[in-house]
Scaffold this motif. Structure first.
Motif, short mmCIF file in Angstrom:
data_model
loop_
_atom_site.label_atom_id
_atom_site.label_comp_id
_atom_site.label_asym_id
_atom_site.label_seq_id
_atom_site.Cartn_x
_atom_site.Cartn_y
_atom_site.Cartn_z
N ALA A 149 0.83 -1.21 0.00
CA ALA A 149 0.00 0.00 0.00
C ALA A 149 0.86 1.26 0.00
CB ALA A 149 -0.93 0.00 1.21
N ILE A 150 1.99 1.22 0.72
CA ILE A 150 2.90 2.36 0.72
C ILE A 150 3.43 2.62 -0.69
CG2 ILE A 150 5.12 3.22 1.56
CD1 ILE A 150 4.61 1.71 4.15
N LEU B 165 3.42 -3.21 -8.51
CA LEU B 165 4.78 -3.37 -9.05
C LEU B 165 5.46 -2.03 -9.25
CD1 LEU B 165 4.21 -6.21 -11.69
CD2 LEU B 165 5.51 -6.37 -9.57
N ASN B 166 4.76 -1.09 -9.87
CA ASN B 166 5.35 0.23 -10.08
C ASN B 166 5.63 0.94 -8.77
OD1 ASN B 166 5.49 0.22 -12.86
ND2 ASN B 166 3.48 1.10 -13.16
N GLY B 167 4.73 0.77 -7.81
CA GLY B 167 4.91 1.44 -6.53
C GLY B 167 6.14 0.96 -5.79
N ILE B 168 6.31 -0.36 -5.74
CA ILE B 168 7.43 -0.93 -4.97
C ILE B 168 8.76 -0.74 -5.70
CG2 ILE B 168 8.40 -3.07 -4.06
CD1 ILE B 168 5.53 -4.01 -3.56
N LEU B 169 8.78 -1.06 -6.98
CA LEU B 169 10.05 -1.08 -7.71
C LEU B 169 10.48 0.27 -8.27
CD1 LEU B 169 9.52 -4.42 -9.70
CD2 LEU B 169 10.70 -4.08 -7.52
N THR C 258 7.08 -8.74 0.65
CA THR C 258 5.65 -8.98 0.47
C THR C 258 5.35 -9.41 -0.96
OG1 THR C 258 5.17 -7.28 2.13
CG2 THR C 258 3.37 -7.95 0.69
N LEU C 259 6.03 -8.79 -1.91
CA LEU C 259 5.82 -9.13 -3.31
C LEU C 259 6.20 -10.57 -3.60
CD1 LEU C 259 5.07 -7.91 -6.12
CD2 LEU C 259 7.49 -7.40 -6.40
N LEU C 260 7.32 -11.01 -3.07
CA LEU C 260 7.77 -12.39 -3.29
C LEU C 260 6.87 -13.39 -2.58
CD1 LEU C 260 11.64 -11.90 -2.96
CD2 LEU C 260 10.31 -12.20 -5.06
N MET C 261 6.39 -13.03 -1.39
CA MET C 261 5.52 -13.93 -0.64
C MET C 261 4.16 -14.10 -1.31
SD MET C 261 6.34 -12.76 3.29
CE MET C 261 5.02 -13.81 3.91
N ASN C 262 3.70 -13.05 -1.97
CA ASN C 262 2.37 -13.09 -2.60
C ASN C 262 2.47 -13.15 -4.12
OD1 ASN C 262 1.21 -12.78 -0.03
ND2 ASN C 262 1.38 -10.54 -0.17
N LEU C 263 3.56 -13.70 -4.62
CA LEU C 263 3.79 -13.71 -6.07
C LEU C 263 2.71 -14.49 -6.81
CD1 LEU C 263 5.90 -12.52 -7.95
CD2 LEU C 263 7.10 -14.71 -7.90
N ASP C 264 2.22 -15.57 -6.22
CA ASP C 264 1.22 -16.40 -6.89
C ASP C 264 -0.12 -15.69 -7.04
OD1 ASP C 264 3.06 -18.43 -7.05
OD2 ASP C 264 2.40 -19.42 -5.20
N SER C 265 -0.45 -14.84 -6.08
CA SER C 265 -1.74 -14.16 -6.12
C SER C 265 -1.64 -12.74 -6.66
CB SER C 265 -2.35 -14.11 -4.70
OG SER C 265 -1.49 -13.41 -3.82
N LEU C 266 -0.48 -12.38 -7.18
CA LEU C 266 -0.27 -11.00 -7.61
C LEU C 266 -1.19 -10.61 -8.76
CD1 LEU C 266 1.45 -8.46 -7.20
CD2 LEU C 266 3.06 -9.36 -8.89
N SER D 286 2.78 5.90 -2.93
CA SER D 286 3.93 6.62 -3.48
C SER D 286 3.77 6.83 -4.98
CB SER D 286 5.22 5.85 -3.20
OG SER D 286 5.41 5.66 -1.81
N PHE D 287 3.27 5.81 -5.65
CA PHE D 287 3.05 5.92 -7.09
C PHE D 287 1.98 6.96 -7.41
CE2 PHE D 287 0.89 4.50 -11.00
CZ PHE D 287 1.95 4.58 -11.88
N ALA D 288 0.94 7.02 -6.56
CA ALA D 288 -0.14 7.98 -6.78
C ALA D 288 0.35 9.42 -6.66
CB ALA D 288 -1.27 7.73 -5.78
N PHE D 289 1.33 9.64 -5.78
CA PHE D 289 1.84 10.99 -5.56
C PHE D 289 3.15 11.25 -6.32
CE2 PHE D 289 -1.11 10.67 -2.10
CZ PHE D 289 -1.55 11.96 -1.90
#
Length: 250
Positions: free
Chosen positions: A23-24, A166-170, A217-225, A28-31
């Motif tokens: 969510a962070i 993806l855009n937000g985190i990376l 978090t991304l790696l842990m939830n990769l299957d449901s991404l 961040s991507f939104a702003f």
């Protein structure tokens, strides 16, 4: 409709959960507007530091209020059913939402070129600095190429939530917190750990923590991404009449 779409249990109203790091990144991507800073600054009349500070603070504050208002009003009716694209939560027979979808598409159509302007300016400065100013043909060709490439990339998925995450985190977190903080530390005169740079170090540290947490978090939830509705109507848009599913008209 709110009764049909209501979430289940207290989990729907938990403020912090395992996806908070993602969510962070999305926020961040939104702003993310750093790439437009120079264009906005140059467009200001009497562009002093004081006027720039006032402009940025008011703009970010208004954007935060509007984002919070839309986020709350979009989440409350659907809670655990909410999608990355909240329009997917509304049924196809909802005429008001269909009109909103059209207006939103028009908004994106008109604002998308603004983002291309920044990319075009960077490319012109980086690769065609010796040919300035570019001819109209070169200018139009470069603009069309950028717009076409971005459009083709956007057509590869219809999962808005996945794209934002993806855009937000990376991308957004490094651009919003890490790189600006490091740039400030590098440009400001004085020792690396002088008191004037503590605030910048705090921003960099927050960005690093958010980035690492988001990656985990991304790696842990990769299957449901990639889970999203893919344009299908939600279950609450249908009701059972005589053993058959029929759309619910709201």
């Amino acid at each position: 409709m709110s009764e049909l779409a209501a979430g289940h249990g207290s989990e729907s109203w938990r403020f912090v959960n395992s996806n908070s790091a993602s969510a962070i990144g999305i926020l961040s991507f939104a702003f993310m507007c750093h790439h437009s800073s120079f264009l906005v600054y140059e467009s200001l009349a009497n562009n002093t530091q004081q006027r720039w500070n006032k402009t940025t603070h008011i703009s970010v504050a208004v954007s935060a209020v509007l984002s919070a208002a839309f986020a709350i009003s979009g989440y409350v009716p659907f809670t655990s059913f909410v999608q990355g694209d909240v329009f997917e939560n509304y049924c196809w027979r909802d005429d008001l939402m269909n009109a909103c979808r059209g207006l939103y598409s028009l908004t994106i159509l008109l604002t998308f070129p603004i983002e291309c302007f920044v990319a075009r300016g960077v490319l012109e400065t980086s690769f065609f600095s010796q040919q300035q100013p570019l001819s109209f043909t070169q200018h139009a060709l470069l603009t069309g190429t950028i717009a076409a490439l971005v459009m083709l990339l956007a057509l590869t998925t219809d999962c808005l939530g996945m794209v934002l995450e993806l855009n937000g985190i990376l991308v957004a977190i490094p651009l919003a917190f890490i790189l600006p903080g490091l740039s400030y530390i590098r440009v400001l005169e004085g020792p690396i750990l002088c008191p004037e740079k503590y605030q910048a170090w705090g921003v960099v540290a927050f960005g690093c923590v958010a980035l690492l947490a988001g990656l985990v978090t991304l790696l842990m939830n990769l299957d449901s991404l990639s889970e999203c509705s893919h344009g299908k109507q939600m279950e609450y848009c249908f009701t059972d009449f005589n053993g058959t599913l029929e759309p619910v008209v709201f």
